[in-house]
Every structure is written in C-alpha cells, then in structure tokens.
Design an enzyme around this catalytic site. Structure first.
Site: not given
Length: 85
Positions: A14-16
């Site tokens: 779950l990145h930006a």
C-alpha cells in the site's frame, strides 16, 4: 459494526498512489472506518495515517466500518482493497 480481513497480494503493498485512491473511497462514506495492521490502527481518510501503517505484500489488514452507512462503506472498501491490493 462490519469488518473484513484481507492479505495484501500487491508486490508493492500500500504505497502512495493506491493509498490516495483508498482515501478517496473512504471519504465517500459517513461511517467511521479504520484499517488495522497488527497493533497499529489508521484512519483511511488520512494519507499520513495510512502510509504510517507500512503495509507490504503478505501483510494482513482488517478494515472496519461503523455508522449509518456501514454496509455500503464496508462493501466499497472491500471492493477497492480486493481490486487494488
């Protein structure tokens, strides 16, 4: 209160970018929504809160929704998570 558990399959977690889309999804509902990873809990309507969870591939998250539109909120959040994470 409604909830679901999910094991993250995305190689990048779950990145930006998906976090931003997750926030847009969560903000569409009036219910109080939380995401939990281990002992940490985050407000999915806050980017910094979500990123602080440091969710990676194979991490288990639990999403809960409580409020007047909790059925719709949990369905929307689960749909997003399953499609994007």
């Amino acid at each position: 209160m409604k909830r679901f558990q999910y094991t993250v399959k995305s190689l990048i977690g779950l990145h930006a970018r998906p976090a931003g889309l997750l926030i847009q999804t969560a903000r569409a509902y009036r219910s109080e929504i939380t995401i939990q990873k281990g002992e940490k809990t985050a407000n999915p309507k806050s980017l910094m809160s979500v990123l602080a969870l440091n969710v990676n591939q194979n991490d288990v998250i639990v999403v809960t929704a409580e409020g007047e539109d909790e059925e719709e909120a949990i369905a929307g959040m689960e749909g997003f998570v399953r499609e994007n994470l």
